[in-house]
Design an enzyme around this catalytic site. Structure first.
Site, PDB file in Angstrom:
ATOM      1  N   TRP A  22       0.855  -1.187   0.000  1.00 51.67           N
ATOM      2  CA  TRP A  22       0.000   0.000   0.000  1.00 51.67           C
ATOM      3  C   TRP A  22       0.903   1.253   0.000  1.00 51.67           C
ATOM      4  O   TRP A  22       1.875   1.318   0.746  1.00 51.67           O
ATOM      5  CB  TRP A  22      -0.918  -0.009   1.240  1.00 51.67           C
ATOM      6  CG  TRP A  22      -1.689   1.278   1.345  1.00 51.67           C
ATOM      7  CD1 TRP A  22      -2.794   1.625   0.628  1.00 51.67           C
ATOM      8  CD2 TRP A  22      -1.378   2.396   2.183  1.00 51.67           C
ATOM      9  NE1 TRP A  22      -3.184   2.901   0.966  1.00 51.67           N
ATOM     10  CE2 TRP A  22      -2.337   3.397   1.922  1.00 51.67           C
ATOM     11  CE3 TRP A  22      -0.378   2.653   3.125  1.00 51.67           C
ATOM     12  CZ2 TRP A  22      -2.325   4.631   2.568  1.00 51.67           C
ATOM     13  CZ3 TRP A  22      -0.374   3.882   3.767  1.00 51.67           C
ATOM     14  CH2 TRP A  22      -1.348   4.856   3.483  1.00 51.67           C
ATOM     15  N   ASP A  60     -15.536  12.458  -2.601  1.00 48.65           N
ATOM     16  CA  ASP A  60     -14.977  11.146  -2.239  1.00 48.65           C
ATOM     17  C   ASP A  60     -15.804  10.510  -1.121  1.00 48.65           C
ATOM     18  O   ASP A  60     -16.956  10.886  -0.861  1.00 48.65           O
ATOM     19  CB  ASP A  60     -13.491  11.319  -1.871  1.00 48.65           C
ATOM     20  CG  ASP A  60     -12.657  10.093  -2.195  1.00 48.65           C
ATOM     21  OD1 ASP A  60     -12.679   9.136  -1.393  1.00 48.65           O
ATOM     22  OD2 ASP A  60     -11.981  10.069  -3.238  1.00 48.65           O
ATOM     23  N   ASP A  61     -15.216   9.545  -0.457  1.00 51.81           N
ATOM     24  CA  ASP A  61     -15.850   8.755   0.604  1.00 51.81           C
ATOM     25  C   ASP A  61     -16.519   9.654   1.657  1.00 51.81           C
ATOM     26  O   ASP A  61     -15.957  10.678   2.045  1.00 51.81           O
ATOM     27  CB  ASP A  61     -14.723   7.927   1.262  1.00 51.81           C
ATOM     28  CG  ASP A  61     -15.250   6.829   2.150  1.00 51.81           C
ATOM     29  OD1 ASP A  61     -16.464   6.748   2.345  1.00 51.81           O
ATOM     30  OD2 ASP A  61     -14.405   6.048   2.636  1.00 51.81           O
ATOM     31  N   ARG A  98     -10.095  -2.782   7.715  1.00 55.93           N
ATOM     32  CA  ARG A  98     -10.632  -1.405   7.667  1.00 55.93           C
ATOM     33  C   ARG A  98     -12.108  -1.404   8.058  1.00 55.93           C
ATOM     34  O   ARG A  98     -12.947  -0.761   7.439  1.00 55.93           O
ATOM     35  CB  ARG A  98     -10.461  -0.787   6.278  1.00 55.93           C
ATOM     36  CG  ARG A  98     -10.390   0.730   6.332  1.00 55.93           C
ATOM     37  CD  ARG A  98     -10.628   1.379   4.969  1.00 55.93           C
ATOM     38  NE  ARG A  98     -10.349   2.804   5.017  1.00 55.93           N
ATOM     39  CZ  ARG A  98     -10.888   3.691   4.205  1.00 55.93           C
ATOM     40  NH1 ARG A  98     -11.716   3.328   3.261  1.00 55.93           N
ATOM     41  NH2 ARG A  98     -10.590   4.960   4.316  1.00 55.93           N
ATOM     42  N   LYS A 126     -15.559   7.200  -9.166  1.00 62.75           N
ATOM     43  CA  LYS A 126     -14.325   6.568  -8.666  1.00 62.75           C
ATOM     44  C   LYS A 126     -14.751   5.279  -7.984  1.00 62.75           C
ATOM     45  O   LYS A 126     -15.534   5.301  -7.033  1.00 62.75           O
ATOM     46  CB  LYS A 126     -13.638   7.517  -7.680  1.00 62.75           C
ATOM     47  CG  LYS A 126     -12.369   6.958  -7.046  1.00 62.75           C
ATOM     48  CD  LYS A 126     -11.692   8.044  -6.222  1.00 62.75           C
ATOM     49  CE  LYS A 126     -10.541   7.536  -5.385  1.00 62.75           C
ATOM     50  NZ  LYS A 126     -10.029   8.598  -4.492  1.00 62.75           N
ATOM     51  N   TRP A 127     -14.212   4.163  -8.453  1.00 60.57           N
ATOM     52  CA  TRP A 127     -14.610   2.828  -7.981  1.00 60.57           C
ATOM     53  C   TRP A 127     -13.498   2.277  -7.088  1.00 60.57           C
ATOM     54  O   TRP A 127     -12.480   1.828  -7.583  1.00 60.57           O
ATOM     55  CB  TRP A 127     -14.830   1.922  -9.189  1.00 60.57           C
ATOM     56  CG  TRP A 127     -15.353   0.553  -8.905  1.00 60.57           C
ATOM     57  CD1 TRP A 127     -14.745  -0.449  -8.207  1.00 60.57           C
ATOM     58  CD2 TRP A 127     -16.603   0.022  -9.352  1.00 60.57           C
ATOM     59  NE1 TRP A 127     -15.529  -1.565  -8.186  1.00 60.57           N
ATOM     60  CE2 TRP A 127     -16.681  -1.306  -8.882  1.00 60.57           C
ATOM     61  CE3 TRP A 127     -17.666   0.537 -10.101  1.00 60.57           C
ATOM     62  CZ2 TRP A 127     -17.780  -2.120  -9.149  1.00 60.57           C
ATOM     63  CZ3 TRP A 127     -18.749  -0.288 -10.368  1.00 60.57           C
ATOM     64  CH2 TRP A 127     -18.802  -1.602  -9.892  1.00 60.57           C
ATOM     65  N   ASP A 128     -13.735   2.320  -5.794  1.00 57.45           N
ATOM     66  CA  ASP A 128     -12.686   1.961  -4.834  1.00 57.45           C
ATOM     67  C   ASP A 128     -12.846   0.513  -4.345  1.00 57.45           C
ATOM     68  O   ASP A 128     -13.904  -0.113  -4.525  1.00 57.45           O
ATOM     69  CB  ASP A 128     -12.782   2.946  -3.646  1.00 57.45           C
ATOM     70  CG  ASP A 128     -11.452   3.156  -2.943  1.00 57.45           C
ATOM     71  OD1 ASP A 128     -10.520   2.356  -3.149  1.00 57.45           O
ATOM     72  OD2 ASP A 128     -11.358   4.119  -2.150  1.00 57.45           O
ATOM     73  N   ASN A 166     -11.113  -1.391  -0.886  1.00 58.16           N
ATOM     74  CA  ASN A 166     -10.125  -1.110   0.156  1.00 58.16           C
ATOM     75  C   ASN A 166      -9.710  -2.278   1.037  1.00 58.16           C
ATOM     76  O   ASN A 166      -9.169  -2.051   2.127  1.00 58.16           O
ATOM     77  CB  ASN A 166     -10.639   0.038   1.044  1.00 58.16           C
ATOM     78  CG  ASN A 166     -10.421   1.372   0.360  1.00 58.16           C
ATOM     79  OD1 ASN A 166      -9.299   1.739   0.044  1.00 58.16           O
ATOM     80  ND2 ASN A 166     -11.500   2.075   0.088  1.00 58.16           N
ATOM     81  N   CYS A 181      -9.745   2.223  -8.643  1.00 55.92           N
ATOM     82  CA  CYS A 181      -8.995   2.562  -7.430  1.00 55.92           C
ATOM     83  C   CYS A 181      -9.063   1.351  -6.506  1.00 55.92           C
ATOM     84  O   CYS A 181     -10.048   0.620  -6.497  1.00 55.92           O
ATOM     85  CB  CYS A 181      -9.658   3.769  -6.763  1.00 55.92           C
ATOM     86  SG  CYS A 181      -8.901   4.251  -5.194  1.00 55.92           S
ATOM     87  N   ASP A 237      -2.147   5.810  -3.064  1.00 53.59           N
ATOM     88  CA  ASP A 237      -2.552   6.730  -1.997  1.00 53.59           C
ATOM     89  C   ASP A 237      -1.364   7.559  -1.535  1.00 53.59           C
ATOM     90  O   ASP A 237      -1.521   8.454  -0.712  1.00 53.59           O
ATOM     91  CB  ASP A 237      -3.128   5.948  -0.810  1.00 53.59           C
ATOM     92  CG  ASP A 237      -4.625   5.728  -0.980  1.00 53.59           C
ATOM     93  OD1 ASP A 237      -5.226   6.361  -1.861  1.00 53.59           O
ATOM     94  OD2 ASP A 237      -5.191   4.916  -0.224  1.00 53.59           O
TER      95      ASP A 237
HETATM   96  C1  DGJ Z   1      -8.720   4.826  -0.709  1.00 52.44           C
HETATM   97  C2  DGJ Z   1      -8.512   5.700  -1.915  1.00 52.44           C
HETATM   98  O1  DGJ Z   1      -7.333   5.375  -2.560  1.00 52.44           O
HETATM   99  C3  DGJ Z   1      -8.512   7.147  -1.453  1.00 52.44           C
HETATM  100  O2  DGJ Z   1      -8.224   7.988  -2.533  1.00 52.44           O
HETATM  101  C4  DGJ Z   1      -9.863   7.455  -0.863  1.00 52.44           C
HETATM  102  O3  DGJ Z   1     -10.844   7.339  -1.851  1.00 52.44           O
HETATM  103  C5  DGJ Z   1     -10.154   6.518   0.299  1.00 52.44           C
HETATM  104  N1  DGJ Z   1      -9.990   5.135  -0.088  1.00 52.44           N
HETATM  105  C6  DGJ Z   1     -11.552   6.717   0.809  1.00 52.44           C
HETATM  106  O4  DGJ Z   1     -11.900   5.794   1.742  1.00 52.44           O
END
Ligand code: DGJ
Length: 730
Positions: free
Chosen positions: A200, A367-368, A444, A477-479, A481, A527, A549
């Site tokens: 990461w 964003d989020d 997370r 933006k499709w995240d 995590n 993403c 990030d």
């Molecule tokens: C991870 C992304 O890479 C960030 O840019 C942001 O969108 C966060 N998640 C939001 O939780």
């Protein structure tokens, strides 16, 4: 016609751009690899296959006792497990007899116009370009497995695409334990293995080391291609550099568990096998069913690593990315993540939008944190309903106001996730991906949705579509995590749970396909906690991907340099962020933050309302620069000039317009030295034309600029950089 079959010798030959590829039908119908390299004339290729079957430890196939032929040393197209070849296999099938010994023999082939497609999976497409497909059928008489080995070639590209489709033509099920997309046998091992590793915020770091007599594996079993390894490797001649020498690039168009394995055998040959990771994989194929392995792209470059990368860039930009945005200049956006994190409301976003509009920025991305009760990362994933405490009156009034300022509007989702504390989880606890009888691991504060399920995907399609239809949304933006754990879907019968990882990826592709088709005007950006799923398959759905990030411009030099080995600059999303940088604490000057981000899909990720008047002037200048240079950066040919993994004091790259009349070079000093001397030797220019450079104003020949370079010897501060624009004047 780039694909030929020579009946007399049963030889196949593929000419792809400046390269040739050949194989033939050998003893007992085994496909023997003959050649992959720079273009060769039409000539006799017999005797090129490499096979030593004299040692008793390298068996001969049945009926060939005493011959020199052994699968254990033969160079092959698609080697199988358990029938005399002890090296890495591409295919292993466990039949009704309980054995995974597999055997394949040539049956037939077809050469057709056009490039094959793969059902439900991303693949390179020809579009309007001329293309051909070679489809060779090999079969296992015992299990009834029929394997279609697919080869694709698009006119003008030094690239061969490959895939394998397995059909059960027998009358009993069998289990596929390994099904690679491609294998490549080369009769030598004097190569360096190049690949991209990371973690990461440190994605796609460059690794280069000589091959030795062993097996190496570059892989992921995280359910995503991952931050840790990219779906790419290259075998480069030891002397190959950016401009000279041979290199074989291998790139897998896949977003899930993958493996790129290399083995140097006892005889000094190299085998590379790439495809879905066989670990945690078992796929039952019932009679009549078929299974497709994802696409692999092989590039042979005679012009070093730079030549290899430029082929990938052009191929992926034009023939893998899709949709309205693929070749359009991307809008300059400002994303509020590092500006506000979860702490925002309509007023705050509008304040950023007002400043953005005044500075010439073209899009605001929220964003989020806009949905459910999402005020931190502990809840609400899955509840894709606007938080009206933050956005009074909902999404539409906000989007209308942003549009009225002259800005487009973009929004963040993390569709594949579910928070334990969410209405969705309370209503559908069974939608959490988890092996029956186990407790799901948490990362997370979130679980993963079971994307193998149609009802889960339908829910996501409906709720996300509802949001996208509720206002004028231009970008998503499709995240993603976290990675998968306990990945055995209860929705599948126990004997099929080894299919979960791949079915998850197919489910993801299905949802992405439906959404991108339903909203063709929307620009999708991939993403995954930064660049944790930066792979060719995601480019099929989203022509740009958030690279990392880590927004520190100095760290980004390495990350973007590594990423450029495969991925076109237009796909590399890069933002100017605040200082001290949120990840490293480093303070880097505003110009360098802009210059580094200018090499990709450009934007800002900071609170514009907090900038000084001087910084705002710099933003205006950067916006103007982007408008001037983006066509060059996004459509030009990319040349890496100075490798920051080898030189801690310098990093440089450049873009050259296709007609070589214009270029933009970027030189960065991550860390300075006393008595700093540097000549920046350029690349890709026309040696016979004369260029005026924006730094010194002098006019010099392309030849001089490439061989002597531009003298950049002076005192540089840490983190300083310069953009040099070159224009042909005669
Ligand atoms: C991870 C992304 O890479 C960030 O840019 C942001 O969108 C966060 N998640 C939001 O939780």
């Amino acid at each position: 016609m780039p694909i030929h079959y020579y009946e007399q010798t049963q030889t196949f030959r593929i000419d792809a751009g400046k390269t040739s590829y050949a194989f033939r039908v050998g003893p007992r119908g085994v496909l023997l690899h003959l050649y992959f390299g720079p273009h060769i004339p039409d000539e006799d290729l017999s005797g090129l296959e490499f096979s030593l079957g004299l040692a008793s430890f390298s068996p001969n196939p049945p009926g060939m006792a005493g011959s020199r032929f052994s699968l254990d040393s033969a160079l092959q197209e698609y080697p199988v497990n358990g029938t005399g070849d002890y090296r890495l296999a591409a295919l292993s099938i466990r039949g009704q007899n309980g054995s995974s010994a597999t055997s394949l023999r040539y049956r037939s082939h077809e050469i057709r116009d056009g490039k094959y497609a793969l059902d439900g999976m991303p693949a390179v497409y020809a579009g309007d370009a001329a293309a051909q497909t070679l489809d060779v059928t090999v079969e296992d008489p015992l299990t009834g497995a029929e394997v279609h080995l697919l080869y694709g070639v698009i006119e003008g590209f030094d690239a061969i695409t490959r895939a394998a489709v397995i059909r059960n033509a027998g009358d009993a099920p069998f289990v596929i334990e390994k099904a690679a997309s491609a294998a490549l046998d080369l009769p030598r091992m004097d190569f360096d293995l190049i690949h991209l590793y990371g973690q990461w915020a440190q994605e796609r770091q460059l690794s280069r080391a000589p091959l030795t007599h062993d097996i190496r594996t570059i892989a992921s079993k995280r359910g995503a291609s991952s931050h840790y390894h990219n779906t790419f490797a290259a075998l480069a001649e030891r002397s190959a550099d950016e401009t000279h020498g041979g290199a074989y690039g291998m790139s897998l168009v896949y977003s899930g568990n993958f493996a790129i394995e290399t083995e140097c055998d006892a005889y000094g040959a190299t085998r590379a096998v790439l495809g879905i990771n066989p670990v945690d994989f078992a796929w039952t194929l019932a009679p009549g069913e078929q299974f497709a392995a994802p696409e692999a792209v092989l590039v042979c470059s005679g012009e070093g690593l730079g030549g290899m990368s430029r082929t990938f860039h052009r191929l992926y930009r034009r023939h893998l990315c899709r949709g309205e945005w693929k070749e359009k200049i991307r809008p300059i956006l400002v994303n509020n993540w590092e500006a506000t994190y979860f702490d925002f409301d309509e007023e705050k976003l509008l304040a950023i939008a007002k400043d953005a509009a005044a500075l010439g920025i073209e899009m605001l991305v929220m964003d989020d944190g806009w949905f459910g009760r999402r005020n931190d990362d502990k809840r609400s994933l899955g509840d894709w309903f606007v938080n009206e405490e933050k956005l009074k009156g909902g999404l539409k009034p906000l989007v209308d106001k942003v549009n009225a300022l002259g800005l487009q509007f973009g929004i963040w989702f993390e569709p594949e996730m579910i928070s334990p504390d969410s209405d969705l989880c309370r209503a559908h606890p069974d939608w959490v991906l988890c092996a029956p009888g186990r407790e799901p691991s948490i990362a997370r504060n979130q679980y993963v949705l079971d994307m193998t399920r149609q009802d889960v995907r339908d829910y996501l399609f409906e709720t996300i579509s509802g949001v996208l239809r509720s206002a004028n949304i231009a970008y998503v933006k499709w995240d993603f995590n976290r990675n998968l754990t306990e990945a055995a879907s209860p929705a599948l019968p126990p004997e099929r749970r080894g299919e979960t990882f791949h079915r998850y990826v197919l489910g993801l592709y299905d949802l992405l396909e439906r959404l991108t088709a339903a909203f063709p005007h929307i620009l999708f950006e991939g993403c995954s906690g930064g660049g944790g799923r930066f792979d060719p398959a995601m480019l099929y759905y989203s022509p740009q991907i958030w690279t990392s990030d880590d927004t520190d411009a100095i760290e980004r030099c390495r990350i973007q340099y590594g990423t450029s080995f495969v991925y076109p600059p237009s796909s590399i999303s890069a933002h100017v962020s605040a200082v001290p940088n949120h990840q490293t604490g480093r303070v880097t000057d505003f110009a360098t933050r802009g210059n580094v981000a200018m090499a990709g899909a450009f934007g800002y990720e900071l609170d514009l309302t907090k900038l000084t008047a001087g910084e705002k002037e710099l933003v205006k200048q950067q916006v103007a620069q982007y408008h001037a240079y983006a066509p060059l950066v996004q459509d030009g040919d990319f040349y890496r000039l100075i490798n920051p993994f080898e030189d801690e004091n310098r990093c440089a790259w450049m873009s050259v317009s296709p007609d070589r009349s214009e270029a933009l070079a970027t030189f960065i000093v991550p860390k300075t030295r006393v008595n700093f001397t540097s000549c920046l030797r350029l690349a890709g220019l026309d040696p016979d034309r004369f260029y005026k450079d924006s730094l010194t104003g002098s006019v010099r020949s392309g030849s001089l600029l490439m061989n002597a370079g531009i003298n950049l010897s002076r005192a540089w501060k840490d983190g300083e950089s310069v953009l040099i624009h070159l224009k042909a004047v005669r």
